[in-house]
Design a protein around this motif. Sequence first.
Motif, PDB file in Angstrom:
ATOM      1  N   CYS A 165       1.623   0.282  -2.905  1.00 31.76           N
ATOM      2  CA  CYS A 165       1.037  -1.261  -1.669  1.00 31.76           C
ATOM      3  C   CYS A 165       1.448   0.236  -0.833  1.00 31.76           C
ATOM      4  CB  CYS A 165       2.366  -1.852  -0.827  1.00 31.76           C
ATOM      5  SG  CYS A 165       2.499  -2.936  -2.864  1.00 31.76           S
ATOM      6  N   ILE A 166       0.114  -0.247   0.945  1.00 35.80           N
ATOM      7  CA  ILE A 166      -0.296   0.418   1.876  1.00 35.80           C
ATOM      8  C   ILE A 166       0.760  -0.720   3.056  1.00 35.80           C
ATOM      9  CG2 ILE A 166      -1.614   1.339   3.458  1.00 35.80           C
ATOM     10  CD1 ILE A 166      -1.254   2.884   0.955  1.00 35.80           C
ATOM     11  N   LEU A 167       2.163  -0.346   2.610  1.00 36.60           N
ATOM     12  CA  LEU A 167       2.556  -0.483   4.431  1.00 36.60           C
ATOM     13  C   LEU A 167       2.109  -0.204   6.018  1.00 36.60           C
ATOM     14  CD1 LEU A 167       5.002  -2.419   4.794  1.00 36.60           C
ATOM     15  CD2 LEU A 167       6.666  -0.073   4.996  1.00 36.60           C
ATOM     16  N   ILE A 168       2.082  -0.682   7.004  1.00 35.06           N
ATOM     17  CA  ILE A 168       1.660  -0.299   7.959  1.00 35.06           C
ATOM     18  C   ILE A 168       2.399  -1.222   8.872  1.00 35.06           C
ATOM     19  CG2 ILE A 168      -0.300  -1.010   9.990  1.00 35.06           C
ATOM     20  CD1 ILE A 168      -2.402  -0.850   7.897  1.00 35.06           C
ATOM     21  N   GLU A 169       2.877  -0.474  10.176  1.00 30.68           N
ATOM     22  CA  GLU A 169       4.287  -1.497  10.938  1.00 30.68           C
ATOM     23  C   GLU A 169       4.006  -1.573  12.099  1.00 30.68           C
ATOM     24  OE1 GLU A 169       8.204   0.473  13.533  1.00 30.68           O
ATOM     25  OE2 GLU A 169       7.700   1.760  11.559  1.00 30.68           O
ATOM     26  N   VAL A 170       3.950  -2.832  12.624  1.00 33.32           N
ATOM     27  CA  VAL A 170       2.886  -3.170  13.435  1.00 33.32           C
ATOM     28  C   VAL A 170       4.516  -3.089  14.384  1.00 33.32           C
ATOM     29  CG1 VAL A 170       0.932  -3.125  12.611  1.00 33.32           C
ATOM     30  CG2 VAL A 170       2.993  -5.019  12.053  1.00 33.32           C
ATOM     31  N   GLU A 171       4.281  -3.805  15.939  1.00 30.80           N
ATOM     32  CA  GLU A 171       5.694  -3.969  16.807  1.00 30.80           C
ATOM     33  C   GLU A 171       4.688  -5.165  17.620  1.00 30.80           C
ATOM     34  OE1 GLU A 171       5.494  -1.210  19.721  1.00 30.80           O
ATOM     35  OE2 GLU A 171       6.878   0.002  18.684  1.00 30.80           O
ATOM     36  N   GLU A 172       3.626  -5.905  17.239  1.00 30.63           N
ATOM     37  CA  GLU A 172       2.947  -6.509  17.496  1.00 30.63           C
ATOM     38  C   GLU A 172       2.250  -8.236  16.788  1.00 30.63           C
ATOM     39  OE1 GLU A 172      -0.576  -4.229  17.346  1.00 30.63           O
ATOM     40  OE2 GLU A 172       1.608  -4.720  18.428  1.00 30.63           O
ATOM     41  N   ASP A 173       2.355  -8.928  16.883  1.00 29.67           N
ATOM     42  CA  ASP A 173       1.916 -10.454  15.942  1.00 29.67           C
ATOM     43  C   ASP A 173       0.894 -10.049  15.372  1.00 29.67           C
ATOM     44  OD1 ASP A 173       3.983 -11.854  16.072  1.00 29.67           O
ATOM     45  OD2 ASP A 173       2.172 -12.908  17.891  1.00 29.67           O
ATOM     46  N   ALA A 174      -0.290  -9.836  13.774  1.00 29.29           N
ATOM     47  CA  ALA A 174      -0.876  -9.794  12.861  1.00 29.29           C
ATOM     48  C   ALA A 174      -2.427 -10.961  13.091  1.00 29.29           C
ATOM     49  CB  ALA A 174      -0.485  -8.765  11.980  1.00 29.29           C
ATOM     50  N   MET A 175      -3.144 -11.019  13.429  1.00 29.18           N
ATOM     51  CA  MET A 175      -3.717 -11.861  13.429  1.00 29.18           C
ATOM     52  C   MET A 175      -4.971 -11.718  12.397  1.00 29.18           C
ATOM     53  SD  MET A 175      -2.539 -13.286  15.884  1.00 29.18           S
ATOM     54  CE  MET A 175      -3.838 -14.624  16.294  1.00 29.18           C
ATOM     55  N   ILE A 176      -5.146 -13.098  11.546  1.00 34.92           N
ATOM     56  CA  ILE A 176      -6.464 -13.530  10.531  1.00 34.92           C
ATOM     57  C   ILE A 176      -6.959 -14.546  10.646  1.00 34.92           C
ATOM     58  CG2 ILE A 176      -6.821 -14.108   8.590  1.00 34.92           C
ATOM     59  CD1 ILE A 176      -4.371 -11.562   7.767  1.00 34.92           C
ATOM     60  N   GLU A 177      -8.136 -14.455  11.071  1.00 32.69           N
ATOM     61  CA  GLU A 177      -9.095 -15.333  11.196  1.00 32.69           C
ATOM     62  C   GLU A 177      -9.058 -16.464  12.282  1.00 32.69           C
ATOM     63  OE1 GLU A 177     -12.512 -15.321  10.521  1.00 32.69           O
ATOM     64  OE2 GLU A 177     -12.103 -13.845   9.051  1.00 32.69           O
ATOM     65  N   GLY A 178      -8.247 -15.960  13.157  1.00 29.87           N
ATOM     66  CA  GLY A 178      -7.536 -16.905  14.224  1.00 29.87           C
ATOM     67  C   GLY A 178      -5.586 -16.799  13.994  1.00 29.87           C
ATOM     68  N   PHE A 179      -5.062 -16.963  12.770  1.00 29.23           N
ATOM     69  CA  PHE A 179      -4.125 -17.962  12.293  1.00 29.23           C
ATOM     70  C   PHE A 179      -3.130 -16.594  12.932  1.00 29.23           C
ATOM     71  CE2 PHE A 179      -7.543 -20.016  10.048  1.00 29.23           C
ATOM     72  CZ  PHE A 179      -6.807 -21.016  10.102  1.00 29.23           C
ATOM     73  N   LYS A 180      -1.973 -16.818  13.092  1.00 28.49           N
ATOM     74  CA  LYS A 180      -1.041 -15.637  13.406  1.00 28.49           C
ATOM     75  C   LYS A 180      -0.032 -15.702  11.755  1.00 28.49           C
ATOM     76  CE  LYS A 180       1.799 -15.977  16.430  1.00 28.49           C
ATOM     77  NZ  LYS A 180       2.983 -16.395  17.272  1.00 28.49           N
ATOM     78  N   LEU A 181      -0.287 -13.961  11.059  1.00 34.00           N
ATOM     79  CA  LEU A 181       0.267 -14.532  10.022  1.00 34.00           C
ATOM     80  C   LEU A 181       1.716 -13.898   9.376  1.00 34.00           C
ATOM     81  CD1 LEU A 181      -1.057 -12.430   7.302  1.00 34.00           C
ATOM     82  CD2 LEU A 181      -0.376 -10.321   7.805  1.00 34.00           C
ATOM     83  N   ILE A 182       2.154 -15.247   8.611  1.00 33.45           N
ATOM     84  CA  ILE A 182       3.702 -14.984   8.825  1.00 33.45           C
ATOM     85  C   ILE A 182       4.172 -13.432   8.481  1.00 33.45           C
ATOM     86  CG2 ILE A 182       3.718 -17.446   9.011  1.00 33.45           C
ATOM     87  CD1 ILE A 182       3.876 -17.197   6.092  1.00 33.45           C
ATOM     88  N   SER A 183       5.576 -13.696   8.726  1.00 35.97           N
ATOM     89  CA  SER A 183       6.274 -12.258   7.942  1.00 35.97           C
ATOM     90  C   SER A 183       6.982 -13.290   6.419  1.00 35.97           C
ATOM     91  CB  SER A 183       7.699 -11.925   8.733  1.00 35.97           C
ATOM     92  OG  SER A 183       8.279 -11.609   8.639  1.00 35.97           O
ATOM     93  N   GLU A 184       6.867 -12.261   5.488  1.00 42.13           N
ATOM     94  CA  GLU A 184       7.370 -12.119   3.888  1.00 42.13           C
ATOM     95  C   GLU A 184       8.505 -11.188   3.890  1.00 42.13           C
ATOM     96  OE1 GLU A 184       4.233 -13.749   0.971  1.00 42.13           O
ATOM     97  OE2 GLU A 184       2.706 -13.066   3.128  1.00 42.13           O
ATOM     98  N   ASP A 185       9.453 -12.155   3.375  1.00 40.97           N
ATOM     99  CA  ASP A 185      10.566 -10.575   2.575  1.00 40.97           C
ATOM    100  C   ASP A 185       9.945 -10.591   1.221  1.00 40.97           C
ATOM    101  OD1 ASP A 185      12.111  -8.854   2.071  1.00 40.97           O
ATOM    102  OD2 ASP A 185      14.340 -10.449   2.138  1.00 40.97           O
ATOM    103  N   LEU A 186       8.999  -9.061   1.128  1.00 43.26           N
ATOM    104  CA  LEU A 186       9.143  -8.748  -0.540  1.00 43.26           C
ATOM    105  C   LEU A 186      10.231  -8.492  -1.356  1.00 43.26           C
ATOM    106  CD1 LEU A 186       4.969  -7.693  -0.110  1.00 43.26           C
ATOM    107  CD2 LEU A 186       6.437  -9.810  -0.814  1.00 43.26           C
TER     108      LEU A 186
END
Length: 400
Positions: A377-398
């Motif tokens: 997988c490609i993992l990108i560390e972010v400090e802010e919310d990730a948005m997809i088509e106006g939706f806030k992406l929820i966090s998942e524990d993989l």
Amino acid sequence: MNKKDIADIRKHFKQGTDLLKITTIYNVYIKAESTDIYHEESQSFSLLDEEQQDLFFTNFKKVLGGKLGVKLFEVKFVRQSEEEAENEEHAQKLLYDGLHADDVTQWKEDMQRLALKMVQNGHYEKDLVITFIRGNYFKPTKRSQDESETAVRDEVYTTPFILCSMNQTDLPKRSLIFDFQEREFKSSMTVDPVVNITSPIGGFLFPCFTANAADVNHILYASGKANKPNYQFIENVLNGEEVMTAEDDKTVFEEIVKEVIGDEVDSRTLASVYDEIQSMLEVDEEDKDAEETTPTLDTKEVERVLKASGVKDVDSDKVEMAFQKVLDDKTYEMNAGHVVPSYTSKSIKISTKVADISICPQDLRYVRRVDVNGRSCILIEVEEDAMIEGFKLISEDLLK
């Protein structure tokens, strides 16, 4: 020449300036597939009407537009032997003689011979217009802070120059027009070729300027396309040495690094390499007292950059061998500004089958390639919310 020198002379191609004076203009018309001059005319630039002068000013600015190493290249003339120095067709001799000719007729003859070299050593699918101008460029001397108030024009460096512009012609497209006098619609009957002065296919400026002094051993060549200089033109017409583009430098740097550390690298190491080179460029820009020279990467600098980036088992022998293998030249110096991606844009591309990702170089350290439950997988560390088509992406524990 550096970018400041080029920008300064370029901005003075306009009406009303007293820092650049064009004395003579010489135009040559060459028909497609021909090696002879179809038409030529030479006259004082001041005799052109203001509208024509403005069109030429625009054209000359286009010739000197673009970045060094991308569309503009400082070309060194090939050194001649004593016997070859007598060659009347060598570009350096034609330009030097034309530059200092007191007789306008002699200047015209020198430029005519150079124009014939262009068409006899090239292939042009459309009619070609070659324009030469001769003039003087004046650059005010810098005043020190303890000098008394003096008019900025009192002392200037004066450099005579020749600029050449090469432009193709296009036949006008048939169109429907409205005749106001006859008050009727008509088809356009214009068949005269239009000189495409907004997109010159090449040109040059002679001589180059170095530290406010003329450098007659170099010529500034202008390519019509980015990173695609006409090598045949440089060699056979300008009698110049081979040049390296910014794209070439970047490719060479990547191949040298691969030879030293292998073709696999983690994102943090690559980010550190780019950061080290970028810091060289930033320090150079902050040094206001130094003459503008872009930092270069030779064997010692490449070794230093790799060591500072945390690369193990790097020594001078490995780096020199890499230079020798890739370039066959251990003394070559790459332009540091050419090898590092732009830090002001998302210039780094990460390509996968699923998606292509664009990021800024300074953000590369936040990207990882990791294995999750046996999957890459490609993992990108972010400090802010990730948005997809106006939706806030929820966090998942993989990591289960």
